[in-house]
Design a protein around this motif. Structure first.
Motif, PDB file in Angstrom:
ATOM      1  N   ILE A 100       0.843  -1.207   0.000  1.00 28.93           N
ATOM      2  CA  ILE A 100       0.000   0.000   0.000  1.00 28.93           C
ATOM      3  C   ILE A 100       0.869   1.244   0.000  1.00 28.93           C
ATOM      4  O   ILE A 100       0.550   2.250  -0.641  1.00 28.93           O
ATOM      5  CB  ILE A 100      -0.936  -0.013   1.230  1.00 28.93           C
ATOM      6  CG1 ILE A 100      -2.091  -0.994   1.001  1.00 28.93           C
ATOM      7  CG2 ILE A 100      -1.487   1.386   1.523  1.00 28.93           C
ATOM      8  CD1 ILE A 100      -2.984  -1.177   2.209  1.00 28.93           C
ATOM      9  N   SER A 101       1.988   1.163   0.705  1.00 28.54           N
ATOM     10  CA  SER A 101       2.908   2.306   0.799  1.00 28.54           C
ATOM     11  C   SER A 101       4.337   1.777   0.756  1.00 28.54           C
ATOM     12  O   SER A 101       4.576   0.574   0.802  1.00 28.54           O
ATOM     13  CB  SER A 101       2.653   3.078   2.094  1.00 28.54           C
ATOM     14  OG  SER A 101       2.934   2.263   3.231  1.00 28.54           O
ATOM     15  N   PHE A 102       5.302   2.692   0.665  1.00 22.23           N
ATOM     16  CA  PHE A 102       6.705   2.266   0.665  1.00 22.23           C
ATOM     17  C   PHE A 102       7.576   3.361   1.270  1.00 22.23           C
ATOM     18  O   PHE A 102       7.217   4.546   1.249  1.00 22.23           O
ATOM     19  CB  PHE A 102       7.180   1.921  -0.752  1.00 22.23           C
ATOM     20  CG  PHE A 102       7.237   3.093  -1.701  1.00 22.23           C
ATOM     21  CD1 PHE A 102       8.427   3.764  -1.937  1.00 22.23           C
ATOM     22  CD2 PHE A 102       6.097   3.533  -2.365  1.00 22.23           C
ATOM     23  CE1 PHE A 102       8.497   4.842  -2.812  1.00 22.23           C
ATOM     24  CE2 PHE A 102       6.150   4.606  -3.247  1.00 22.23           C
ATOM     25  CZ  PHE A 102       7.354   5.260  -3.469  1.00 22.23           C
ATOM     26  N   ALA A 129      -6.777  -3.388  11.951  1.00 21.61           N
ATOM     27  CA  ALA A 129      -5.342  -3.383  11.663  1.00 21.61           C
ATOM     28  C   ALA A 129      -4.603  -2.375  12.536  1.00 21.61           C
ATOM     29  O   ALA A 129      -3.497  -2.642  13.015  1.00 21.61           O
ATOM     30  CB  ALA A 129      -5.106  -3.073  10.193  1.00 21.61           C
ATOM     31  N   MET A 130      -5.201  -1.214  12.741  1.00 23.18           N
ATOM     32  CA  MET A 130      -4.561  -0.164  13.531  1.00 23.18           C
ATOM     33  C   MET A 130      -4.621  -0.415  15.034  1.00 23.18           C
ATOM     34  O   MET A 130      -3.917   0.229  15.800  1.00 23.18           O
ATOM     35  CB  MET A 130      -5.200   1.183  13.199  1.00 23.18           C
ATOM     36  CG  MET A 130      -4.993   1.636  11.751  1.00 23.18           C
ATOM     37  SD  MET A 130      -3.257   1.733  11.267  1.00 23.18           S
ATOM     38  CE  MET A 130      -2.713   3.097  12.310  1.00 23.18           C
ATOM     39  N   SER A 131      -5.447  -1.366  15.457  1.00 21.07           N
ATOM     40  CA  SER A 131      -5.597  -1.636  16.893  1.00 21.07           C
ATOM     41  C   SER A 131      -4.460  -2.468  17.467  1.00 21.07           C
ATOM     42  O   SER A 131      -4.359  -2.632  18.680  1.00 21.07           O
ATOM     43  CB  SER A 131      -6.923  -2.361  17.144  1.00 21.07           C
ATOM     44  OG  SER A 131      -6.879  -3.698  16.648  1.00 21.07           O
ATOM     45  N   GLN A 143      -1.159   2.829   7.587  1.00 21.23           N
ATOM     46  CA  GLN A 143      -1.672   4.010   8.287  1.00 21.23           C
ATOM     47  C   GLN A 143      -1.818   5.234   7.386  1.00 21.23           C
ATOM     48  O   GLN A 143      -2.647   6.111   7.657  1.00 21.23           O
ATOM     49  CB  GLN A 143      -0.787   4.348   9.487  1.00 21.23           C
ATOM     50  CG  GLN A 143       0.650   4.697   9.138  1.00 21.23           C
ATOM     51  CD  GLN A 143       1.513   4.863  10.375  1.00 21.23           C
ATOM     52  OE1 GLN A 143       1.046   4.688  11.500  1.00 21.23           O
ATOM     53  NE2 GLN A 143       2.775   5.188  10.174  1.00 21.23           N
ATOM     54  N   LEU A 144      -1.070   5.279   6.273  1.00 18.56           N
ATOM     55  CA  LEU A 144      -1.207   6.408   5.350  1.00 18.56           C
ATOM     56  C   LEU A 144      -2.608   6.510   4.753  1.00 18.56           C
ATOM     57  O   LEU A 144      -3.016   7.585   4.312  1.00 18.56           O
ATOM     58  CB  LEU A 144      -0.188   6.304   4.218  1.00 18.56           C
ATOM     59  CG  LEU A 144       1.195   6.936   4.416  1.00 18.56           C
ATOM     60  CD1 LEU A 144       2.012   6.822   3.135  1.00 18.56           C
ATOM     61  CD2 LEU A 144       1.091   8.385   4.839  1.00 18.56           C
ATOM     62  N   LEU A 145      -3.331   5.404   4.739  1.00 18.98           N
ATOM     63  CA  LEU A 145      -4.693   5.435   4.197  1.00 18.98           C
ATOM     64  C   LEU A 145      -5.579   6.414   4.954  1.00 18.98           C
ATOM     65  O   LEU A 145      -6.501   7.007   4.387  1.00 18.98           O
ATOM     66  CB  LEU A 145      -5.322   4.037   4.242  1.00 18.98           C
ATOM     67  CG  LEU A 145      -4.731   2.976   3.317  1.00 18.98           C
ATOM     68  CD1 LEU A 145      -5.458   1.649   3.511  1.00 18.98           C
ATOM     69  CD2 LEU A 145      -4.811   3.413   1.861  1.00 18.98           C
ATOM     70  N   GLU A 146      -5.300   6.598   6.239  1.00 18.90           N
ATOM     71  CA  GLU A 146      -6.115   7.489   7.064  1.00 18.90           C
ATOM     72  C   GLU A 146      -6.004   8.938   6.604  1.00 18.90           C
ATOM     73  O   GLU A 146      -6.949   9.724   6.738  1.00 18.90           O
ATOM     74  CB  GLU A 146      -5.703   7.361   8.528  1.00 18.90           C
ATOM     75  CG  GLU A 146      -6.750   7.852   9.505  1.00 18.90           C
ATOM     76  CD  GLU A 146      -6.531   7.292  10.890  1.00 18.90           C
ATOM     77  OE1 GLU A 146      -7.524   7.160  11.622  1.00 18.90           O
ATOM     78  OE2 GLU A 146      -5.380   6.988  11.250  1.00 18.90           O
ATOM     79  N   GLU A 147      -4.842   9.298   6.038  1.00 21.14           N
ATOM     80  CA  GLU A 147      -4.607  10.677   5.602  1.00 21.14           C
ATOM     81  C   GLU A 147      -4.817  10.862   4.103  1.00 21.14           C
ATOM     82  O   GLU A 147      -4.980  11.989   3.630  1.00 21.14           O
ATOM     83  CB  GLU A 147      -3.162  11.083   5.951  1.00 21.14           C
ATOM     84  CG  GLU A 147      -2.793  10.873   7.413  1.00 21.14           C
ATOM     85  CD  GLU A 147      -1.291  10.991   7.636  1.00 21.14           C
ATOM     86  OE1 GLU A 147      -0.557  11.318   6.664  1.00 21.14           O
ATOM     87  OE2 GLU A 147      -0.850  10.757   8.776  1.00 21.14           O
ATOM     88  N   TYR A 148      -4.825   9.775   3.362  1.00 20.54           N
ATOM     89  CA  TYR A 148      -4.864   9.850   1.903  1.00 20.54           C
ATOM     90  C   TYR A 148      -6.258  10.256   1.428  1.00 20.54           C
ATOM     91  O   TYR A 148      -7.264   9.696   1.864  1.00 20.54           O
ATOM     92  CB  TYR A 148      -4.451   8.505   1.324  1.00 20.54           C
ATOM     93  CG  TYR A 148      -4.378   8.442  -0.174  1.00 20.54           C
ATOM     94  CD1 TYR A 148      -3.695   9.401  -0.910  1.00 20.54           C
ATOM     95  CD2 TYR A 148      -4.975   7.396  -0.866  1.00 20.54           C
ATOM     96  CE1 TYR A 148      -3.627   9.331  -2.291  1.00 20.54           C
ATOM     97  CE2 TYR A 148      -4.907   7.309  -2.247  1.00 20.54           C
ATOM     98  CZ  TYR A 148      -4.227   8.283  -2.954  1.00 20.54           C
ATOM     99  OH  TYR A 148      -4.159   8.208  -4.320  1.00 20.54           O
TER     100      TYR A 148
END
Length: 248
Positions: A100-102, A129-131, A143-148
């Motif tokens: 998802i990210s790199f 997943a974040m828990s 975690q970048l999905l939360e800001e994307y």
């Protein structure tokens, strides 16, 4: 529709949740730790009339130049990563969501892997997943999905994306695992993630200890296999080292 397997290679995995490369024909399973499983890591690109769809994102490894393996494999198939328009996520275990990210080559910053794509993610799976409740999830990858800004959070148990992609919460492998079917020109592609990881599990009754609800996953496989005989779907297998896809 064009189906392109994007294999990252074969690996063994044991209770430590570590993926160790395995070369078929050279390495020996008996030399791996007890209980190790042999799996392929194999995202898929689906090229439709209007989209380049990515089904899961691989382990997230990068080469010596800092280029993600998922990018290299797309380029080998003649697809530049910027052309990916949709990323469909079955669940967020590391081997499916690592790409998802790199990290940048100097590991100082993390980037979203497909900045021109919309990511489709089950909201409840992301929260799980974040828990940090399970070692199968590694929050730093997702975690970048939360800001994307280009994330479409799937809140329902079932629905459609652009009238051509159907998603359904299945919940056999992980609590909020989901499956996808892509429809175009009278054809159907079915991606069951880790609930249909290998062809032999569809053909045989099999309760996996690594599923959160192994009996439910087994029953779903039986139902999907039977449905496939009537609608002639093509199954995709993320973890099968010999058979990436099978047309029913």
């Amino acid at each position: 529709m064009q189906i392109i397997p994007l294999s990252e290679g074969s690996f063994t995995i044991d209770a430590t949740k570590q993926f160790i490369p395995f070369t078929v024909g050279e390495d020996e399973m008996k030399e791996r730790s007890r209980g190790s499983l042999l799996v392929e890591i194999q995202p898929f690109a689906i090229v439709t009339e209007k989209d380049v769809v990515l089904l899961d994102t691989g382990l997230g490894f990068c080469d010596e130049e800092g280029v993600p393996a998922i990018h290299r494999n797309l380029q080998k198939a003649g697809i530049e990563p910027y052309r990916v328009t949709k990323v469909l996520l079955s669940h967020l275990h590391r081997d499916h969501a690592g790409g998802i990210s790199f990290l940048s080559k100097d590991e100082s910053e993390r980037f979203i892997s497909f900045p021109y794509a919309t990511y489709y993610c089950q909201r409840r799976e992301f929260e799980l997943a974040m828990s940090k409740q399970s070692a199968s999830y590694q929050p730093e990858y997702v975690q970048l999905l939360e800001e994307y800004s280009r994330v479409s959070w799937l809140e329902q148990d079932e629905g459609w994306i652009d009238d051509s992609i159907h998603y359904q919460l299945s919940g056999g492998h992980s609590r909020y695992h989901q499956v996808f079917s892509i429809h175009e020109g009278g054809k159907m592609i079915f991606f069951g993630g880790d609930e249909t990881p290998q062809l032999h599990q569809l053909k045989n009754k099999f309760i996996a200890k690594y599923d959160v609800d192994g009996r439910k996953a087994m029953e779903l496989r039986k139902k999907w296999w039977e449905q496939g005989a009537s609608d002639h779907r093509t199954f995709l297998f993320y973890h099968d080292i010999q058979t990436p896809l099978f047309a029913r």
